[in-house]
Design a protein around this motif. Structure first.
Motif, PDB file in Angstrom:
ATOM      1  N   SER A 368       0.840  -1.035   0.073  1.00 26.52           N
ATOM      2  CA  SER A 368      -0.039  -0.090   0.054  1.00 26.52           C
ATOM      3  C   SER A 368       0.811   1.385   0.176  1.00 26.52           C
ATOM      4  N   TYR A 369       0.515   2.207  -0.688  1.00 32.47           N
ATOM      5  CA  TYR A 369       1.146   3.270  -0.984  1.00 32.47           C
ATOM      6  C   TYR A 369       0.387   4.547  -0.831  1.00 32.47           C
ATOM      7  N   TYR A 370       0.730   5.625  -0.162  1.00 28.13           N
ATOM      8  CA  TYR A 370       0.344   7.146  -0.299  1.00 28.13           C
ATOM      9  C   TYR A 370       1.379   7.919  -0.977  1.00 28.13           C
ATOM     10  N   VAL A 377      -3.845   7.317  -3.106  1.00 29.13           N
ATOM     11  CA  VAL A 377      -3.533   5.978  -2.431  1.00 29.13           C
ATOM     12  C   VAL A 377      -3.702   4.968  -3.177  1.00 29.13           C
ATOM     13  N   ALA A 379      -3.671   0.534  -3.461  1.00 32.24           N
ATOM     14  CA  ALA A 379      -3.135  -0.605  -2.618  1.00 32.24           C
ATOM     15  C   ALA A 379      -3.128  -1.859  -3.418  1.00 32.24           C
ATOM     16  N   SER A 473      -3.676   7.574   4.911  1.00 31.34           N
ATOM     17  CA  SER A 473      -2.573   6.630   5.420  1.00 31.34           C
ATOM     18  C   SER A 473      -2.777   5.211   4.792  1.00 31.34           C
ATOM     19  N   ALA A 474      -1.592   4.557   4.962  1.00 32.23           N
ATOM     20  CA  ALA A 474      -1.395   3.360   4.173  1.00 32.23           C
ATOM     21  C   ALA A 474      -0.825   2.433   5.114  1.00 32.23           C
ATOM     22  N   LYS A 478      -5.753  -1.399   7.101  1.00 29.94           N
ATOM     23  CA  LYS A 478      -6.796  -0.745   6.138  1.00 29.94           C
ATOM     24  C   LYS A 478      -5.762   0.422   5.496  1.00 29.94           C
ATOM     25  N   ASP A 479      -6.331   0.979   4.272  1.00 30.66           N
ATOM     26  CA  ASP A 479      -5.918   2.508   3.920  1.00 30.66           C
ATOM     27  C   ASP A 479      -6.947   3.185   3.997  1.00 30.66           C
ATOM     28  N   GLU A 480      -6.783   4.709   4.103  1.00 31.12           N
ATOM     29  CA  GLU A 480      -7.666   5.597   4.177  1.00 31.12           C
ATOM     30  C   GLU A 480      -7.184   6.865   3.360  1.00 31.12           C
TER      31      GLU A 480
END
Length: 606
Positions: A368-370, A377, A379, A473-474, A478-480
């Motif tokens: 996962s990357y921001y 984002v 993922a 966030s990554a 979870k990613d947001e």
């Protein structure tokens, strides 16, 4: 470095030799080994098959009716199909001559297409020429493809050397001088020299590369390299420190590819003293490719990018050798020889000479990357023992990005090799596509993206229409991405619109999407739009299915007391000019008030 310093350095260094392309063996040994390699059997077979196809065809002519079609209708495809077919012929017979140096038929056909390319009215595409160009000044114009052609011919002439007849070698030199070097030194600066996108890298990189290959005048070479180096600075300014290419991965392949081809030759020509690969931002850009894939060949295809992309294996292996942390890609993602519809020589050659044998890798690892500068984002999630890869991508940004789409807050969902929440990607390139009508095309305007429609209005185009990232966030579970989107709309009375996207990386992943808005008074209408290739099915009140091809799929859960779904089949012309079916899943708010909270859950099924 000033011109005198560059000139002195160039005079001291050895001009580029064929040995630069084959550091471990001779050219003849390389191609003999390639022809006999079991591992490269598919690659070589693709080239031979294309040669067999072309053997039965005459060189297609770039007729006046093809050339004038763009001016008359705005359509690019008619001319460009023939133009790129000619480049395919050039590439293929060059490779066949290298693979079978004793075959006079291949050499004869190569010399014919080289002569024909040298005789083209312009190496530019009609779409890239001014509408009122003067025939007497046609040679002043340099676009992406004229610069590429100069690079290609210069490189082919170096690699084949005396195999080509002296008359043809002389004509190639004269045409590159007349169409590329002379206008660049005489009539510039060109608009693309200060572009912060792919044009600066491709045009300037191709001219600089051609100059290093073909010019024996150090004074002219230093003049050209000073300007191409300046353009490379501008190209890199188009990236943030996160290395994201907001034009999309296809344009990363294109622009960063030509930046790399140029930089490799520059490093060799300067004896290692001019080395872009020591630049930290270049390393960040090199990492972008592996962050973009969301399962198999599916990518986060924001902007003018295709949903599925294959890898330029030579470029990828070269960057992996240069930069720690850049992964060699899965072998199954290799782009076939014929996939590049533009038939570009530089990547085609390097897909052979830069690809390392014995490198076999599996699917990209989960990650996962921001990317904070692009506000993306991305993922890629493969639950343990599932055998399936799930992908999610979402974006903020602004609505004046290169190859811009009005798509702030837009997102993509994929699983098991299928796309459920889609980005339509790039449409058919026409005059209007890059003109005043750009956002009438669904693939470019907000109407073709998964974003709200407020009072019947879509997002607006322009740098001032931007998203504000409130949180991103990554993380492993979870990613947001939480963005304020009110600045994307010219909607009177809209005070706030906060979109929250939370991607839960469970064995069967789910996306929670929530839009909270505040207005001065109740809006006349509010629609939550979602875009998909799948045909949605209403299962029951509160649940819509985005079906998978072999069962399963994604269920969309919503509050049927707040919104009413509407499913509409639509069409657009894709990048190849084909009519392509897509669907909108619209949720119309039944009684919009001055404030609202609209929540949806996208749940993957087994």
């Amino acid at each position: 470095m000033n011109q005198q310093e560059l000139l002195d350095m160039i005079r001291k260094e050895t001009p580029l030799q064929i040995s630069h392309y084959y550091p471990r063996e001779s050219q003849e040994a390389f191609w003999k080994r390639a022809a006999q390699s079991a591992e490269w059997q598919d690659r070589i077979a693709e080239i031979r098959a294309e040669g067999l196809r072309l053997d039965h065809l005459d060189i297609p002519e770039l007729t006046f009716s093809l050339f004038i079609a763009f001016a008359r209708t705005g359509s690019r495809l008619e001319y460009e199909r023939v133009y790129f077919e000619r480049r395919r012929r050039l590439n293929t017979y060059t490779f066949l001559v290298l693979l079978e140096p004793d075959n006079p038929v291949h050499l004869g056909r190569l010399e014919d297409i080289l002569w024909s390319v040298c005789g083209e009215f312009s190496w530019c595409l009609p779409a890239h020429l001014p509408a009122d160009f003067a025939i007497s000044e046609i040679e002043r114009h340099i676009d992406l493809f004229s610069a590429e052609t100069g690079f290609s011919l210069s490189e082919i002439a170096l690699l084949l050397g005396e195999r080509l007849t002296p008359l043809l070698r002389t004509r190639i030199q004269d045409e590159v001088q007349r169409r590329i070097f002379l206008p660049f030194l005489t009539y510039g600066p060109y608009h693309w020299e200060t572009a912060r996108h792919n044009w600066s890298a491709v045009c300037a990189g191709s001219i600089g590369a051609a100059a290093m290959l073909a010019l024996d005048d150090p004074d002219k070479l230093s003049h050209i390299l000073l300007r191409t180096e300046r353009s490379m600075h501008y190209y890199l300014e188009g990236f943030g420190e996160d290395g994201a290419c907001t034009e999309g991965l296809g344009y990363w392949n294109y622009g960063f590819g030509y930046f790399t081809y140029y930089s490799d030759l520059l490093r060799a020509r300067s004896g290692g003293r001019l080395d872009w690969f020591q630049n930290d931002k270049v390393r960040s850009i090199a990492l972008f490719q592996q962050k973009c894939f969301i399962g198999g060949s599916l990518v986060a295809n924001f902007s003018d990018s295709l949903p599925r992309i294959r890898i330029h294996m030579g470029l990828s292996h070269y960057l992996a050798d240069r930069f720690p942390g850049v992964d060699s890609p899965p072998d199954g993602l290799r782009a076939p020889y014929t996939e590049d519809h533009c038939s570009r020589w530089a990547p085609a050659l390097r897909n052979l000479i830069w690809t390392r044998q014995g490198v076999q890798t599996e699917e990209w690892a989960s990650g996962s990357y921001y990317l904070p500068d692009a506000a993306w984002v991305v993922a890629r999630h493969e639950p343990s023992s599932s055998g399936k890869v799930y992908g999610f991508a979402a974006k903020g940004g602004h609505n004046d990005e290169p190859h811009n789409h009005n798509d702030l807050g837009h997102f993509i969902l994929a699983g098991g090799g299928e796309i459920y929440a889609a980005d339509l990607g790039s449409g058919e390139y026409t005059a209007d596509y890059f003109g005043a009508g750009r956002y009438q095309y669904a693939c470019n305007g907000a109407q073709g993206h998964s974003v709200p429609v407020i009072n019947g209005r879509y997002q607006s185009a322009g740098r001032e229409y931007a998203a504000e990232v409130l949180h991103a966030s990554a993380a492993p579970d979870k990613d947001e991405l939480v963005v304020e989107l009110s600045g994307a709309y010219e909607t009177p009375g809209l005070k706030s619109l906060v979109r929250s996207l939370v991607w839960h990386k469970e064995p069967l992943p789910r996306l929670e999407l929530c839009d909270e808005y505040s207005c001065e008074g109740a809006p006349e209408s509010w629609t939550e739009r979602f875009v998909t290739w799948r045909r949605p099915e209403l299962l029951e009140a509160g649940t819509v299915l985005l079906p998978g091809s072999a069962g399963g799929g994604v269920e969309v859960h919503y509050d049927d007391k707040l919104v009413q779904p509407e499913i509409t089949a639509r069409e657009y012309r894709d990048h190849s000019g084909r009519e392509t079916l897509w669907h909108t899943l619209d949720f119309h708010v039944l009684h919009p008030g001055p404030e609202g909270r609209l929540a949806f859950t996208f749940q993957f099924l087994s």
